[in-house]
Write a protein that holds these residues in place. Structure first.
Motif, PDB file in Angstrom:
ATOM      1  N   ASP A 155       0.833  -1.192   0.000  1.00 41.52           N
ATOM      2  CA  ASP A 155       0.000   0.000   0.000  1.00 41.52           C
ATOM      3  C   ASP A 155       0.879   1.258   0.000  1.00 41.52           C
ATOM      4  O   ASP A 155       2.114   1.175  -0.147  1.00 41.52           O
ATOM      5  CB  ASP A 155      -0.969  -0.011   1.188  1.00 41.52           C
ATOM      6  CG  ASP A 155      -0.246   0.012   2.539  1.00 41.52           C
ATOM      7  OD1 ASP A 155       0.951   0.360   2.598  1.00 41.52           O
ATOM      8  OD2 ASP A 155      -0.894  -0.336   3.547  1.00 41.52           O
ATOM      9  N   LYS A 156       0.290   2.404   0.161  1.00 40.79           N
ATOM     10  CA  LYS A 156       1.036   3.664   0.092  1.00 40.79           C
ATOM     11  C   LYS A 156       2.090   3.787   1.180  1.00 40.79           C
ATOM     12  O   LYS A 156       3.094   4.494   1.023  1.00 40.79           O
ATOM     13  CB  LYS A 156       0.067   4.841   0.182  1.00 40.79           C
ATOM     14  CG  LYS A 156      -0.836   4.975  -1.041  1.00 40.79           C
ATOM     15  CD  LYS A 156      -1.778   6.162  -0.888  1.00 40.79           C
ATOM     16  CE  LYS A 156      -2.673   6.304  -2.112  1.00 40.79           C
ATOM     17  NZ  LYS A 156      -3.631   7.443  -1.965  1.00 40.79           N
ATOM     18  N   ALA A 172      -0.494  -0.002  -4.181  1.00 38.53           N
ATOM     19  CA  ALA A 172       0.166   1.205  -4.682  1.00 38.53           C
ATOM     20  C   ALA A 172       1.460   0.885  -5.409  1.00 38.53           C
ATOM     21  O   ALA A 172       1.906   1.650  -6.265  1.00 38.53           O
ATOM     22  CB  ALA A 172       0.444   2.170  -3.529  1.00 38.53           C
TER      23      ALA A 172
END
Length: 379
Positions: A155-156, A172
């Motif tokens: 993810d981010k 991401a």
């Protein structure tokens, strides 16, 4: 005389090789010196592993893996050592038949167990994979399978996102540093008989999602999540297979094999016929024998017997088919290269009796004998 037999299984009665063996026995009663070659036949779906194990001198490998609902399942695949080949039906590890009707949860279902089977085969020396991707319970675009193989989806914040469809929107970035390096040595041939793209109203979620539990309320958001995953994948690898025919197969597994594993998608019957070198044997045959449990209009629309017939007709070979039963519209099979077909039932009986393996074997052997008696009378 040379006869090549490539008949699909008579499901519930005889395997492909058992049916072929019965036909060979019937031919040999009439032509004892005939060369009768029996090849396994399947369409890449159910029965493919069995056909290859029996027909190519393989063995079954069973191991417990993560099932679609994350419970352990005992999944088997075919292992053919001399070809360094594994034959896997993804339904064994992520199939819809492994999920009770009331337990379908498409957002949390995962293909992680498929990746575990692939790794197990790699560890046994397999480098060539033939994979049937029908019958999945998943809509995760293969994120579970790929995670098992070492791909990292972050993810981010750089944290792992998970292994199911509800994690797709969080992806991401994609990291490949932990991928098993042997993967690059492997070839993946995928038996795929659908041409749906990954996304859109003709894609994985809209067309096949409902049978896996996807509700109307889920469709748009889930489809966007699949597109997001495809966009991140394209940014990472520089190619976009989301619109490719077959990318939407098995909840996006087609896309995963194309994008991450350099896989090739082919119609199941074409893939199987090539894998068993069927055309090489057919080229100089006098007759080709095929068939399946029931010949009908669906057969004529491209099932395994018609695939065999098409290959035989390239070489001008006569094609005969046997079946447990035939429908009225089976005549369409004649237009697809099957010169004549014969039901094997010899007397009025119950379905249960007709499907008894001993009865079916006797019937198909006797039917083959009678057809070849006619052929001999015309010599």
């Amino acid at each position: 005389m040379k006869v090549v037999v490539a008949i699909d299984s008579l499901k519930g009665s005889l395997s492909s090789m058992e049916a072929g063996g019965g036909i060979r026995a019937g031919i040999k009663r009439v032509y004892p010196d005939a060369e009768v070659i029996v090849k396994p036949l399947a369409d890449g779906g159910e029965g493919t592993v069995e056909a290859f194990v029996e027909g190519c001198g393989g063995t079954y490998i069973s191991r417990y893996v993560c099932g679609p609902m994350r419970e352990p399942v005992n999944a088997a695949y075919g292992f053919i050592p001399d070809k360094k080949q594994a034959v896997i039906e993804i339904a064994a590890a992520a199939g819809i038949t492994l999920v009770k009707a009331g337990d379908k949860k498409p957002l949390s279902a995962t293909t992680f167990g498929v990746g575990e089977l692939i790794l197990d085969a790699i560890n046994r020396g397999c480098r060539n994979f033939m994979i049937g991707i029908g019958g999945s319970a998943t809509n995760d675009v293969g994120i579970g399978m790929l995670t098992a193989l070492g791909y990292r989806f972050l993810d981010k914040e750089g944290n792992p996102v998970g292994i199911s469809a509800d994690s797709l929107k969080l992806v991401a970035s994609i990291k490949t540093d932990a991928v098993n390096p042997v993967i690059r040595e492997c070839t993946f041939r995928i038996a795929c008989d659908v041409n749906n793209p990954l996304c859109g109203t003709n894609g994985a979620t809209w067309i096949y999602g409902p049978q896996k539990g996807v509700t109307d309320e889920m469709k748009e958001a889930l489809d966007r999540d699949l597109q997001h995953f495809a966009d991140v994948t394209a940014h990472t690898f520089g190619h976009d297979y989301s619109g490719y025919q077959g990318a939407g197969a098995a909840g996006g597994l087609g896309f995963a094999f194309l994008s991450f594993l350099n896989g090739t998608l082919s119609p199941g019957i074409d893939l199987v016929m090539k894998a068993v070198d069927l055309e090489e044997e057919i080229a100089d045959a006098d007759f080709v024998i095929t068939g399946e449990g029931r010949l009908d209009l669906q057969t004529a629309m491209g099932k395994a017997p018609v695939g065999v017939a098409g290959l035989a007709k390239k070489h001008g070979i006569k094609v005969i088919a046997f079946a447990g039963s035939v429908s009225k519209d089976a005549v369409k099979c004649n237009e697809k290269g099957i010169d004549a077909y014969f039901p094997i039932l010899q007397e009025i009986t119950t379905l249960e009796q007709a499907m008894d393996s001993r009865v079916a074997l006797t019937n198909i052997t006797n039917a083959a004998e009678q057809v070849f008696r006619l052929i001999k009378s015309l010599d």
